[in-house]
Design a protein around this motif. Sequence first.
Motif, PDB file in Angstrom:
ATOM      1  N   LEU A 142       0.853  -1.187   0.000  1.00  0.00           N
ATOM      2  CA  LEU A 142       0.000   0.000   0.000  1.00  0.00           C
ATOM      3  C   LEU A 142       0.886   1.233   0.000  1.00  0.00           C
ATOM      4  O   LEU A 142       1.695   1.434   0.914  1.00  0.00           O
ATOM      5  CB  LEU A 142      -0.913   0.015   1.232  1.00  0.00           C
ATOM      6  CG  LEU A 142      -1.658  -1.293   1.553  1.00  0.00           C
ATOM      7  CD1 LEU A 142      -2.516  -1.103   2.805  1.00  0.00           C
ATOM      8  CD2 LEU A 142      -2.495  -1.755   0.383  1.00  0.00           C
ATOM      9  N   THR A 144       0.720   5.299  -0.092  1.00  0.00           N
ATOM     10  CA  THR A 144      -0.281   6.334   0.167  1.00  0.00           C
ATOM     11  C   THR A 144       0.318   7.738   0.065  1.00  0.00           C
ATOM     12  O   THR A 144       1.515   7.932   0.253  1.00  0.00           O
ATOM     13  CB  THR A 144      -0.928   6.130   1.543  1.00  0.00           C
ATOM     14  OG1 THR A 144       0.084   6.154   2.559  1.00  0.00           O
ATOM     15  CG2 THR A 144      -1.659   4.797   1.614  1.00  0.00           C
ATOM     16  N   PRO A 149      -3.731  11.953   4.518  1.00  0.00           N
ATOM     17  CA  PRO A 149      -2.952  10.784   4.946  1.00  0.00           C
ATOM     18  C   PRO A 149      -3.779   9.675   5.581  1.00  0.00           C
ATOM     19  O   PRO A 149      -3.652   8.508   5.205  1.00  0.00           O
ATOM     20  CB  PRO A 149      -1.953  11.377   5.950  1.00  0.00           C
ATOM     21  CG  PRO A 149      -1.874  12.820   5.612  1.00  0.00           C
ATOM     22  CD  PRO A 149      -3.232  13.203   5.124  1.00  0.00           C
ATOM     23  N   GLN A 152      -6.457   7.999   3.134  1.00  0.00           N
ATOM     24  CA  GLN A 152      -5.906   7.139   2.097  1.00  0.00           C
ATOM     25  C   GLN A 152      -5.324   5.850   2.666  1.00  0.00           C
ATOM     26  O   GLN A 152      -5.323   4.822   1.988  1.00  0.00           O
ATOM     27  CB  GLN A 152      -4.869   7.897   1.285  1.00  0.00           C
ATOM     28  CG  GLN A 152      -5.446   9.059   0.501  1.00  0.00           C
ATOM     29  CD  GLN A 152      -6.649   8.657  -0.333  1.00  0.00           C
ATOM     30  OE1 GLN A 152      -7.723   9.215  -0.202  1.00  0.00           O
ATOM     31  NE2 GLN A 152      -6.491   7.669  -1.196  1.00  0.00           N
ATOM     32  N   ILE A 153      -4.826   5.891   3.892  1.00  0.00           N
ATOM     33  CA  ILE A 153      -4.453   4.639   4.548  1.00  0.00           C
ATOM     34  C   ILE A 153      -5.706   3.821   4.829  1.00  0.00           C
ATOM     35  O   ILE A 153      -5.756   2.618   4.574  1.00  0.00           O
ATOM     36  CB  ILE A 153      -3.673   4.913   5.852  1.00  0.00           C
ATOM     37  CG1 ILE A 153      -2.293   5.503   5.527  1.00  0.00           C
ATOM     38  CG2 ILE A 153      -3.523   3.637   6.672  1.00  0.00           C
ATOM     39  CD1 ILE A 153      -1.500   5.926   6.750  1.00  0.00           C
ATOM     40  N   LYS A 156      -7.433   1.770   2.002  1.00  0.00           N
ATOM     41  CA  LYS A 156      -6.656   0.640   1.519  1.00  0.00           C
ATOM     42  C   LYS A 156      -6.483  -0.420   2.612  1.00  0.00           C
ATOM     43  O   LYS A 156      -6.736  -1.612   2.393  1.00  0.00           O
ATOM     44  CB  LYS A 156      -5.269   1.116   1.039  1.00  0.00           C
ATOM     45  CG  LYS A 156      -5.316   2.129  -0.089  1.00  0.00           C
ATOM     46  CD  LYS A 156      -3.921   2.557  -0.513  1.00  0.00           C
ATOM     47  CE  LYS A 156      -3.949   3.724  -1.469  1.00  0.00           C
ATOM     48  NZ  LYS A 156      -4.695   3.483  -2.690  1.00  0.00           N
ATOM     49  N   LEU A 157      -6.059   0.012   3.770  1.00  0.00           N
ATOM     50  CA  LEU A 157      -5.704  -0.939   4.826  1.00  0.00           C
ATOM     51  C   LEU A 157      -6.913  -1.703   5.368  1.00  0.00           C
ATOM     52  O   LEU A 157      -6.866  -2.932   5.525  1.00  0.00           O
ATOM     53  CB  LEU A 157      -4.994  -0.207   5.963  1.00  0.00           C
ATOM     54  CG  LEU A 157      -4.619  -1.081   7.157  1.00  0.00           C
ATOM     55  CD1 LEU A 157      -3.600  -2.136   6.742  1.00  0.00           C
ATOM     56  CD2 LEU A 157      -4.070  -0.236   8.296  1.00  0.00           C
ATOM     57  N   LEU A 169       2.873  -1.216   4.339  1.00  0.00           N
ATOM     58  CA  LEU A 169       2.483   0.167   4.074  1.00  0.00           C
ATOM     59  C   LEU A 169       3.713   1.041   3.889  1.00  0.00           C
ATOM     60  O   LEU A 169       4.616   1.034   4.727  1.00  0.00           O
ATOM     61  CB  LEU A 169       1.637   0.712   5.235  1.00  0.00           C
ATOM     62  CG  LEU A 169       1.336   2.212   5.220  1.00  0.00           C
ATOM     63  CD1 LEU A 169       0.454   2.582   4.031  1.00  0.00           C
ATOM     64  CD2 LEU A 169       0.672   2.642   6.537  1.00  0.00           C
ATOM     65  N   PRO A 171       3.919   4.971   3.516  1.00  0.00           N
ATOM     66  CA  PRO A 171       3.256   6.275   3.417  1.00  0.00           C
ATOM     67  C   PRO A 171       4.169   7.277   2.734  1.00  0.00           C
ATOM     68  O   PRO A 171       5.370   7.035   2.540  1.00  0.00           O
ATOM     69  CB  PRO A 171       3.031   6.652   4.883  1.00  0.00           C
ATOM     70  CG  PRO A 171       4.183   6.008   5.594  1.00  0.00           C
ATOM     71  CD  PRO A 171       4.468   4.725   4.848  1.00  0.00           C
ATOM     72  N   ALA A 179       1.271   8.036   9.954  1.00  0.00           N
ATOM     73  CA  ALA A 179       1.406   6.600   9.688  1.00  0.00           C
ATOM     74  C   ALA A 179       2.087   5.890  10.855  1.00  0.00           C
ATOM     75  O   ALA A 179       1.711   4.768  11.217  1.00  0.00           O
ATOM     76  CB  ALA A 179       2.198   6.379   8.403  1.00  0.00           C
ATOM     77  N   LEU A 198       5.107  -1.614   8.474  1.00  0.00           N
ATOM     78  CA  LEU A 198       5.321  -0.225   8.063  1.00  0.00           C
ATOM     79  C   LEU A 198       6.789  -0.004   7.743  1.00  0.00           C
ATOM     80  O   LEU A 198       7.661  -0.272   8.577  1.00  0.00           O
ATOM     81  CB  LEU A 198       4.897   0.726   9.188  1.00  0.00           C
ATOM     82  CG  LEU A 198       5.287   2.196   9.020  1.00  0.00           C
ATOM     83  CD1 LEU A 198       4.476   2.843   7.899  1.00  0.00           C
ATOM     84  CD2 LEU A 198       5.081   2.959  10.331  1.00  0.00           C
TER      85      LEU A 198
END
Length: 478
Positions: A142, A144, A149, A152-153, A156-157, A169, A171, A179, A198
């Motif tokens: 993902l 983003t 912020p 958009q996370i 998708k998440l 992820l 970001p 994030a 992350l």
Amino acid sequence: MREYLKFYIGGQWVDPAGDTAFDVVNPATEEVAGRVAAGNAVDVDRAVAAARAAFPAWSATSVAERVALLQRVLDGYTKRAPDLGAALTEEMGAPKGLANGFQVDLAAGHLVKAIELLEGFSFEERRGPTLVVREPIGVCGLITPWNWPMNQIAVKLFPALATGNTVVLKPSERSPFTAHIFAEILDAAGVPAGVFNLVQGDGPSVGVPLSAHPDVDMISFTGSTRAGVEIARNAAPTVKRVTQELGGKGPNIVLDDASFAANVAGGVGAMMGNSGQTCSAPARMLVPAARMAEAIEIAKETAAQVTVGDPLGEFTIGPVVSASQFEHVQALIQKGVDEGATLVAGGPGRPEGLDRGYYVKPTVFADVTPDMTVAREEIFGPVLVILGYADLDHAVEIANDTEYGLAAYVAGEDLDTARSLARRIRAGWVNINDGFDFGCPFGGYKKSGNGREWGDYGFQEYLEVKGILGYAPDDAAS
């Protein structure tokens, strides 16, 4: 000053493979607000391996187990909302009212919707003797953007986790604070090790190896069309699924009726929100040519009421996100002046009294023609262009005369006319009179991308479809 120098991989906060970090600049002050570890391909490998190892167990969990995790995430998100709002203001300059309001609230709304949908979602169906099964696609990368912020996370998440996938992820490096906090929320909620990972960093160092990785089954990207093309190229050799929500230049057709003044004013205000940094913004206002002079006066008065200043103060909009974004917007404003558009409000340079920070004047151009640069390029700043149309057929022609097709708007009292226009506009998301629905599919036509987010359409993007023939005898299906 914030320091986020670890990544979340395999259920642990770990040191990055390298020893580099990047500064995050507060766009309101132009001062460094924090340092964040910068990842590389080794970090991506570690995160993908953790996600791959976690996939068999997570994909086999029950709906009830996944609902329970998402509910714990929602509880933690609610508790940490003030922290997220403060981080948003620091990293992207969102005014505190917007940051603590719509910016944070949108993600929460998508999470509530995901829980609701998951509780009733059908992962399989019988079609005569055939069973159609929807299975999680696997490891999802993902990527983003910085402008919304948390939203958009979220889009998708939450669908990825709800449907049984594991994720990595990345970001935007311009908005990494939120994030990191979000990873803390997931960790506290008890997300199983490796289900969420992350890795912070820039596109070349993290985005490229993530997109090209052979053990990543899907990439979901939101950002510029240029970057989306590169991601698709990087992903192509592994034939992974790629969904993209890219640029936009949304038309806003204002009908000729008694609500004309209110709808012009509303369109100006909508364009200025989030300092114009919204891909679905109503960037091109289309008004009856005979009422252009009236539209100019209304737009000028409305733009004058848009206050610009310190996002910690009581202002309508703050700065744009960075020096490069400021320069991009300034260059396009100057282009509008040079090409002969009528400057109704704003213009080049910072607002009076704001000599520091990436502040842009709320700008409106009128008498714009479809061939002008400001009518064709995505500006991504508080800049509205107004074009005149001769009749509704002409309005549709102008609306569709763009390489983009993300969002469009129709404002007017005649609902039948608005509905008819909405059907004719080539865009994935058409808004009549400020409608809103967390279940509405969101995504673009043409160079605005492919795939859909929001609601159950967002779930479908993270699922493979398997047909099992001969699952039942023909007579058993009757």
